[in-house]
Motif scaffolding. Structure first.
Motif, mmCIF file in Angstrom:
data_model
loop_
_atom_site.group_PDB
_atom_site.id
_atom_site.type_symbol
_atom_site.label_atom_id
_atom_site.label_comp_id
_atom_site.label_asym_id
_atom_site.label_seq_id
_atom_site.Cartn_x
_atom_site.Cartn_y
_atom_site.Cartn_z
ATOM 1 N N HIS A 134 35.773 45.324 36.697
ATOM 2 C CA HIS A 134 36.327 44.540 35.324
ATOM 3 C C HIS A 134 37.802 44.897 35.244
ATOM 4 O O HIS A 134 38.082 46.137 35.036
ATOM 5 C CB HIS A 134 35.515 45.027 34.092
ATOM 6 C CG HIS A 134 35.778 43.988 32.976
ATOM 7 N ND1 HIS A 134 35.537 42.760 33.135
ATOM 8 C CD2 HIS A 134 36.654 44.074 31.951
ATOM 9 C CE1 HIS A 134 36.303 42.116 31.963
ATOM 10 N NE2 HIS A 134 36.809 43.051 31.107
ATOM 11 N N GLU A 135 38.492 43.873 35.384
ATOM 12 C CA GLU A 135 40.084 44.246 35.556
ATOM 13 C C GLU A 135 40.611 43.769 34.183
ATOM 14 O O GLU A 135 41.902 43.758 34.181
ATOM 15 C CB GLU A 135 40.607 43.147 36.475
ATOM 16 C CG GLU A 135 40.159 43.602 38.285
ATOM 17 C CD GLU A 135 41.271 44.509 38.586
ATOM 18 O OE1 GLU A 135 41.826 45.105 37.958
ATOM 19 O OE2 GLU A 135 41.224 44.081 39.951
ATOM 20 N N GLY A 136 39.929 43.783 32.918
ATOM 21 C CA GLY A 136 40.543 43.280 31.826
ATOM 22 C C GLY A 136 41.221 44.275 31.158
ATOM 23 O O GLY A 136 41.771 44.084 30.040
ATOM 24 N N GLY A 137 41.487 45.511 31.632
ATOM 25 C CA GLY A 137 42.508 46.321 30.780
ATOM 26 C C GLY A 137 41.689 47.461 29.874
ATOM 27 O O GLY A 137 40.283 47.022 30.104
ATOM 28 N N VAL A 138 42.287 48.250 29.381
ATOM 29 C CA VAL A 138 41.616 48.984 28.287
ATOM 30 C C VAL A 138 42.323 48.816 27.163
ATOM 31 O O VAL A 138 43.588 48.757 26.817
ATOM 32 C CB VAL A 138 41.731 50.406 28.988
ATOM 33 C CG1 VAL A 138 41.338 51.561 27.849
ATOM 34 C CG2 VAL A 138 41.102 50.696 30.168
#
Ligand SMILES: Cc1cc2nc3c(=O)[nH]c(=O)nc-3n(C[C@H](O)[C@H](O)[C@H](O)COP(=O)(O)OP(=O)(O)OC[C@H]3O[C@@H](n4cnc5c(N)ncnc54)[C@H](O)[C@@H]3O)c2cc1C
Length: 419
Positions: A134-138
């Motif tokens: 999942h590339e959505g950031g943290v």
């Protein structure tokens, strides 16, 4: 060349991948019945170069002492004066100052950003089964103004490494993570790190191992590695529960267990286990569960969305190699998740797990050559081993091939410990 990779955690499997790409005849050996079954199984799932930094930081000694006295503290250590642990703690303390912190942080950042690029390349180029990437950031959550202030300071420091970030006011948090709308916890703010990602390292190790197996890489499971036999200035064989195994080169990727194998060869690797725990909970209502990885800074617990599950992980115990499951740890993880995400999770199907982070006292991993001509290390990945696995494995494959790695090796080899 014939290469034996010792250990089929996420680091060993990624090492096998790059060695296979170089055309070597690769065999991977592990005592478990499949890949990724020890520390790589239940980690928090964070692929977070932005967080990559040493635990040895200025002020950490007093912070750890204070925290360990608290009830339900995320940090715990056993008072048993085991010599290897004492030596590790002393080395860790020597790194708890601003100068060492900066040097070590830069080294870890160098590896972590490179590594995420390598992982993205594998994910793009090879047809692997889903590993819930999942590339959505943290999102790093701050419950108090003091935590927010510290978060702001560390975010500013990230500019030095070119990491994008944004501080969010409390009323902006749910625009980035809508599931936070249902939380009753008062927040002082949050830090959004959009370049970070998350994924399941166990699924990745499994998928990559199956991919390699189909292409001729041999995996020998259920084999206990007992020792390394010398042959002049090289390793001549690996002694195992199923007889001797021979190769032209050997790569040690045994996580926290690497020091036991290396010590008889005179290599004193300061890698010590730091125990942590996780719970994995199926998602019953996707809209109410977090979409991205969230770090609760107050409790030092990371919660990641891994497909149709969430994983919450944290705690740090310097208590040796035991993997006993402490119910109080499960309760703490459960309470934090329930506070932040009160709905959308199937609490009757929780998986509770403990694992051992293979920590070096200064933070960076230990890569590459040893004084034994054909023995190489891919060890000591600590609390960022999933994040660092692909980059460190590419580096080690480059060294085995006699090529210069893409990143500078300064401070990343065993030389810094005179091992
Ligand atoms: C609670 C927790 C949360 C974490 N969260 C994150 C995170 O969010 N992001 C991140 O990047 N990292 C995280 N980590 C760290 C990460 O999980 C580890 O750094 C990484 O899994 C280490 O991988 P490894 O392959 O080196 O070790 P392992 O996965 O432990 O693999 C070592 C392998 O060697 C084998 N082995 C050992 N001894 C022998 C022997 N004598 N004979 C045969 N086989 C042997 C084992 O069976 C094992 O398969 C976390 C760790 C913990 C504990």
């Amino acid at each position: 060349m014939k290469v034996l990779v010792l250990g089929a955690g996420v680091v060993g499997v990624a090492t096998a991948y790059y060695l296979w790409k170089d055309g070597h005849e690769v065999t991977v050996v592990d005592r478990q019945s499949g890949p990724g079954r020890e520390t790589s199984y239940g980690n928090a799932g964070g692929l977070c170069p932005s967080f990559a930094g040493p635990w040895a930081a200025p002020g950490m000694v007093s912070k750890v002492l204070k925290l360990s006295l608290q009830r339900n503290s995320p940090i715990r250590f056993s008072p048993l004066p085991e010599p290897r642990k004492v030596a590790w703690v002393l080395q860790w303390m020597r790194n708890c100052n601003a100068d060492r912190f900066r040097v070590n942080k830069l080294r870890m950042q160098r590896v972590a950003h490179y590594s995420l690029r390598c992982l993205r390349e594998i994910a793009a180029n090879e047809a692997l089964p889903s590993f819930d990437f999942h590339e959505g950031g943290v999102l790093q959550l701050f419950r108090t103004p003091a935590e927010l202030e510290l978060g702001r300071l560390s975010a500013k420091a990230l500019e030095e490494y070119g990491v994008p970030w944004r501080i969010l006011a409390p009323d902006e948090i749910d625009s980035v993570e809508p599931a936070m709308r249902r939380s009753s916890v008062e927040m002082s703010g949050a830090l959004h790190l959009p370049a970070d990602a998350s994924g399941d390292s166990y699924k990745f190790a499994q998928g990559l191992a199956a991919f390699l197996q189909q292409r001729g890489v041999a995996f020998r499971y259920g084999v206990r590695i007992e020792s390394l036999a010398r042959a002049g200035d090289a390793v001549g064989a690996v002694r195992t529960s199923q007889g001797d195994l021979h190769a032209d080169a050997y790569v040690v990727a045994l996580g926290s267990h690497a020091p036991f194998l290396l010590r008889p060869l005179g290599l004193r690797l300061p890698v010590y286990p730091l125990k942590g725990y996780s719970i994995t909970v199926p998602v019953s209502d996707p809209a109410a569960a977090p979409r991205m990885a969230v770090m609760d800074e107050h409790n030092k617990i990371m919660i990641s969305r891994l497909g149709d599950r969430i994983r919450a992980a944290g705690m740090a115990e310097l208590t040796g190699y035991g993997l006993a499951l402490d119910p109080a740890r499960r309760e703490l993880l459960t309470n934090v998740v329930r506070e932040l995400f009160p709905q959308g999770l199937a609490w009757d199907q929780v998986e509770f797990w403990a694992g051992l982070r293979p920590m070096t006292p200064d933070g960076p991993p230990i890569l590459g050559r040893t004084r034994w001509r054909n023995l190489f290390l891919n060890s000591g990945h600590g609390s960022n081993g999933w994040t660092q696995s692909c980059g460190t494995s590419k580096v080690v494959a480059d060294i085995v091939a006699g090529r210069a790695p893409d990143i500078d090796l300064d401070g990343l080899t065993a030389e810094r410990f005179h091992a």
